[in-house]
Design an enzyme around this catalytic site. Sequence first.
Site, mmCIF file in Angstrom:
data_model
loop_
_atom_site.group_PDB
_atom_site.id
_atom_site.type_symbol
_atom_site.label_atom_id
_atom_site.label_comp_id
_atom_site.label_asym_id
_atom_site.label_seq_id
_atom_site.Cartn_x
_atom_site.Cartn_y
_atom_site.Cartn_z
ATOM 1 N N SER A 25 -44.524 7.122 -54.251
ATOM 2 C CA SER A 25 -43.085 7.209 -53.943
ATOM 3 C C SER A 25 -42.737 8.528 -53.256
ATOM 4 C CB SER A 25 -42.259 7.059 -55.227
ATOM 5 O OG SER A 25 -42.687 7.981 -56.209
ATOM 6 N N ASN A 112 -41.440 9.853 -67.252
ATOM 7 C CA ASN A 112 -40.348 8.891 -67.450
ATOM 8 C C ASN A 112 -39.017 9.577 -67.751
ATOM 9 O OD1 ASN A 112 -42.421 7.141 -67.073
ATOM 10 N ND2 ASN A 112 -42.539 6.442 -69.202
ATOM 11 N N THR A 157 0.996 -11.936 -44.263
ATOM 12 C CA THR A 157 0.255 -12.621 -45.322
ATOM 13 C C THR A 157 -0.368 -13.811 -44.618
ATOM 14 O OG1 THR A 157 2.102 -14.043 -45.960
ATOM 15 C CG2 THR A 157 1.953 -11.926 -47.101
ATOM 16 N N HIS A 158 -1.564 -14.177 -45.025
ATOM 17 C CA HIS A 158 -2.316 -15.248 -44.334
ATOM 18 C C HIS A 158 -2.519 -14.915 -42.852
ATOM 19 C CE1 HIS A 158 -1.311 -17.761 -47.888
ATOM 20 N NE2 HIS A 158 -0.143 -17.140 -47.789
ATOM 21 N N SER A 279 -19.164 -0.823 -22.593
ATOM 22 C CA SER A 279 -20.119 -1.916 -22.497
ATOM 23 C C SER A 279 -21.090 -1.588 -21.371
ATOM 24 C CB SER A 279 -19.372 -3.210 -22.187
ATOM 25 O OG SER A 279 -20.226 -4.121 -21.516
ATOM 26 N N LYS A 285 -14.446 -2.610 -20.643
ATOM 27 C CA LYS A 285 -14.442 -2.651 -22.102
ATOM 28 C C LYS A 285 -14.333 -1.282 -22.752
ATOM 29 C CE LYS A 285 -15.307 -5.646 -24.658
ATOM 30 N NZ LYS A 285 -16.559 -6.374 -24.942
ATOM 31 N N ASN A 287 -14.825 -0.402 -26.772
ATOM 32 C CA ASN A 287 -15.171 -1.123 -28.003
ATOM 33 C C ASN A 287 -14.971 -0.278 -29.265
ATOM 34 O OD1 ASN A 287 -15.930 -3.409 -26.559
ATOM 35 N ND2 ASN A 287 -18.032 -2.682 -26.304
ATOM 36 N N GLU A 292 -16.579 -1.158 -36.556
ATOM 37 C CA GLU A 292 -17.502 -2.292 -36.677
ATOM 38 C C GLU A 292 -18.751 -1.896 -37.458
ATOM 39 O OE1 GLU A 292 -17.141 -5.065 -32.796
ATOM 40 O OE2 GLU A 292 -17.534 -2.981 -32.368
ATOM 41 N N GLN A 324 -39.221 2.546 -60.192
ATOM 42 C CA GLN A 324 -39.415 3.381 -59.013
ATOM 43 C C GLN A 324 -38.618 2.822 -57.824
ATOM 44 O OE1 GLN A 324 -43.205 5.462 -58.208
ATOM 45 N NE2 GLN A 324 -43.463 4.056 -56.498
ATOM 46 N N LYS A 327 -34.733 4.063 -56.393
ATOM 47 C CA LYS A 327 -34.334 5.254 -55.645
ATOM 48 C C LYS A 327 -33.860 5.020 -54.224
ATOM 49 C CE LYS A 327 -37.328 7.712 -58.528
ATOM 50 N NZ LYS A 327 -37.569 6.342 -59.083
#
Length: 461
Positions: A25, A112, A157-158, A279, A285, A287, A292, A324, A327
Amino acid sequence: MSKQKTWSDRFESALNPAIAIFNASIGFDIELIEYDITGSIAHAKMLAKTKIISDAEAQQLESGLSQIRTEYQQGNFNPGIEAEDVHFAVEKRLIEIVGDVGKKLHTARSRNDQVGTDIRLYLRAEIREIQQYLRKFQSALLTHSEQHVETLIPGYTHLQRAQPLSLAHHLLAYFQMTQRDWERLEDVYKRTNISPLGCGALAGTTFPIDRAYSAELLGFDNIYQNSLDGVSDRDFAIEFLCAASLIMVHLSRLSEEMILWASQEFSFITLKDTCATGSSIMPQKKNPDIPELVRGKTGRVFGHLQGLLVIMKGLPLAYNKDLQEDKEGIFDAVKTVKACLEAMTILLNEGIEFKTARLSQAVAEDFSNATDVADYLAGKDVPFREAYNLVGKVVKTSLAAGKLLKDLTLEEWQQLHPAFEADIYEAIAPKQVVSARNSYGGTGFDQVRQAISQAKSLLNT
Ligand code: ARG
């Protein structure tokens, strides 16, 4: 790769090289090295205090460990796969530096309880950091809110136009969500800050250790009461990942709104060049990559929560190597949450501008003041349900005539119901519609100003 074996003389040969890589690890738990050293220094001091080793020996251990810390910070300690994990790497280097006395460090301890200590020390520091990031994000929200108490934005709403809102009220909703996030971390911290050190491999130890002392040196608030629980508990990490997931839920919802707002269809915000992307083919564009990405990164944090829950669900007591696997998910969640909070804070601070002219046009071009007409009649003792039905009819005929409510003449209003008077126009003007919703926690400007001052004093404490 070194052929040197790690284990006791029970083992006659070293690990198969591919298995050594599979088992190791060190590639990721090197992240814990500072905490591992801190934990080991506390352990050495405890061993001296309880006379398990001498003061001189503890001092040698401490100075060797401090040297490893410096070497690491200066880029001169880069243990390879042969070390297996960070705990062995540090111990081996310590023995190289201080000689045989280094072999005493692991008295009355197991990897441990050691790894459990390290991960708690790490997480407790990161919780505090994330809380700072949350505060900066909240303060960016607050800056916009102060500027936009009387800027109106359609409320949905909606995803259908519902009632107009103060833009500040909308943003302050995120302040409240992230305030809960901050408090949730405060709560997770309590259960993270408990010491498993001295629980040994699983059963405690035959040495007369002082667990409270090492815990105190490390700033833990308490110690685990049961050694089996101490070495195998990862509840605090699951709780942390829950808290991290909820932070991401909140950032992702705001991201989604920003993405919508930046679209041509909504056109509520402009993205500034420092926080937008283009783009490779469509020159027109601009963006919203930042929100995102935040929305997208939410998935991995949820994944880490799910991953750890699944790791834990079938584990017999106590330590199993499955642990292990806790992590990488924790580390990645910490990094992702911090990066997303930082990016969203920058986006708020310098990356967006609200198009106020477009927003005030938006709230004037719809029927989102229809509830206010019904409220107007209800205020004149027309039963609300009756008023509601009547206004529904008005909306229908207005829609057919291509008119808005504000375009109806007083005569038309009065034909609909004799209770309408000239003040109906004032009652349905967008500013009035918003400022009238002055119930506690509502979008009325007085309420919003109060909410801002409460939020400010919260950030100042
Ligand atoms: N690298 C191990 C982990 O991260 C350390 C503990 C190993 N303990 C053991 N009994 N093999 O969990």
